[in-house]
Design a protein around this motif. Structure first.
Motif, mmCIF file in Angstrom:
data_model
loop_
_atom_site.group_PDB
_atom_site.id
_atom_site.type_symbol
_atom_site.label_atom_id
_atom_site.label_comp_id
_atom_site.label_asym_id
_atom_site.label_seq_id
_atom_site.Cartn_x
_atom_site.Cartn_y
_atom_site.Cartn_z
ATOM 1 N N ARG A 1 -27.699 8.021 71.619
ATOM 2 C CA ARG A 1 -27.975 9.012 72.666
ATOM 3 C C ARG A 1 -29.456 9.383 72.662
ATOM 4 O O ARG A 1 -30.080 9.502 73.722
ATOM 5 N N ARG B 1 -31.932 7.541 71.727
ATOM 6 C CA ARG B 1 -32.764 6.399 72.127
ATOM 7 C C ARG B 1 -32.402 5.861 73.518
ATOM 8 O O ARG B 1 -33.034 4.902 73.970
ATOM 9 N N GLY B 2 -31.402 6.438 74.164
ATOM 10 C CA GLY B 2 -31.019 5.952 75.480
ATOM 11 C C GLY B 2 -30.357 4.592 75.444
ATOM 12 O O GLY B 2 -30.522 3.770 76.363
#
Length: 395
Positions: free
Chosen positions: A172, A174-175
């Motif tokens: 989450r 780090r996308g």
């Protein structure tokens, strides 16, 4: 011959209307579905009305299974595929492109490892393997182009626990998407979406269907746009599930909770029994205090342990051969989740494509077995294992 002549209509008229409805879901083997007009077909493809067109794009039996699993996993609109590996492919190939990078757990199912090692790189998707129980190690494997992390909640066949909570936080931040293969645990023991996962994968073939007569997979994403991308890929690639397999799977899923609870209780008892047998080097089961991830297992699974037990015999391949010959009444077969107990030997089946050195790093010796516990009487099952282990290790 006129239109009304006997025998002139090849296809029958629609089924008669009925004031009642079938208790059992009807099997719908039709490949094609007829629409009234081009406008009506447009309405279906544009999503204004629901209907079926061509079974590669969806059919009633697949939708029934998908709705059942959606409800179990807290998902919506999941995709049912022709096998568990088709579901893995739907996620990886439906969401990744050339130039992307994916991190996989280093103890994934053998064919998933092969896809990571050979197929994805061939398509220009870079891969790295890391220990899913070590969040720092996974973080070190990430790159700017990393798009997805794929792990199993409980690994096949070593039954190690991924740090799902830690990985979800990392991804989450780090996308990055976190995909969790939940086949071993099933939603009865663990629901990945509740722990921050973005995608859930299942091999329905295994414990969910539960009778060794079905081959199906399932994938669902928290984000409906991702699910739609996976669906489009599965339809385009022809990863279509058989209506008959879906019909059988629904039947199996009706008794799933009962089968899971019975098999899990027997598995826990068998693990304790094996640990006391001479000639058994180690036993792996999530609820045992000596499991390497016992604390994490308790936190994630809340006392559940699944129906899988792994153990290692002294004596290597010779003992393994003797054990399977002596295990009377148990099937030696590379499968799991059947109503009967099955034995799997990873070195000669699921992980045979790996080098001996790589298998050794994973702890998969020639004496390592994975047991899928079924619905047999627990005492009878314990007696079979006692005799088989004794015969395998007496020399």
């Amino acid at each position: 011959m006129t239109r009304n002549s006997r025998g002139s209509l090849v296809r029958p008229h629609p089924l008669p209307d009925s004031a009642s409805h079938p208790v059992v879901t009807p099997l719908s083997p039709s490949v094609v579905y007829a629409s009234d007009t081009p406008d009506a077909l447009d309405a279906q493809y544009e999503g204004r009305v629901h209907g079926y067109t061509y079974s590669r794009e969806g059919h009633p039996n697949a939708d029934v299974v998908a709705r059942r699993l959606d409800a179990m996993e807290g998902a919506e609109g999941g995709v049912v595929t022709g096998s568990g590996m088709a579901a893995v492919s739907t996620v990886l190939l439906g969401l990744l492109k050339a130039g992307d990078h994916v991190v996989g757990g280093n103890q994934l199912y053998g064919r998933s490892l092969r896809m990571m090692a050979e197929d994805l790189p061939r398509l220009g998707i870079a891969t790295t393997l890391a220990d899913p129980g070590d969040v720092a190690g996974v973080a070190a494997a990430l790159r700017p182009e990393t798009r997805l992390v794929l792990v199993e909640a409980v690994s096949n066949p070593t039954l190690r626990l991924a740090d799902i909570d830690g990985l979800a936080t990392l991804c989450r931040e780090r996308g990055i998407l976190l995909a969790v293969d939940n086949t071993f645990t099933t939603p009865r023991a663990f629901r990945p979406f509740d722990h921050g996962a973005d995608i859930v994968i299942h091999s329905i073939t295994k414990l969910l269907a539960g009778h060794s007569d079905v081959m199906l997979g399932y994938a669902a994403a928290r984000d409906s746009d991702l699910t739609e991308r996976m669906r489009v890929f599965a339809v385009t690639a022809g990863l279509t599930p058989s209506p008959f397999d879906c019909w059988l799977a629904e039947r199996g899923m009706l008794s799933f909770d009962l089968r899971f609870d019975r098999a899990q209780a027997t598995a826990a008892a068998l693990a304790d029994h094996l640990a006391g047998l001479r000639g058994v080097r180690q036993v792996l089961y999530p609820t045992r205090a000596d499991h390497p991830d016992a604390t994490r297992a308790n936190a994630l699974l809340g006392g559940q342990g699944c129906n899988m037990v792994s153990f290692e015999l002294d004596g290597g391949r010779a003992a393994a051969n003797a054990f399977t010959r002596a295990a009377e009444g148990l099937s030696f077969a590379p499968t799991l989740g059947d109503v009967g107990t099955t034995l799997s030997h990873p070195a000669s089946s699921s992980h045979r494509a790996l080098s001996a050195e790589t298998r050794a790093e994973l702890g998969l010796s020639e004496g390592f077995f994975r047991v899928s516990v079924g619905l047999e009487d627990p005492e009878r099952l314990a007696a079979i294992f006692t005799e088989a282990v004794a015969q395998a290790t007496s020399g």
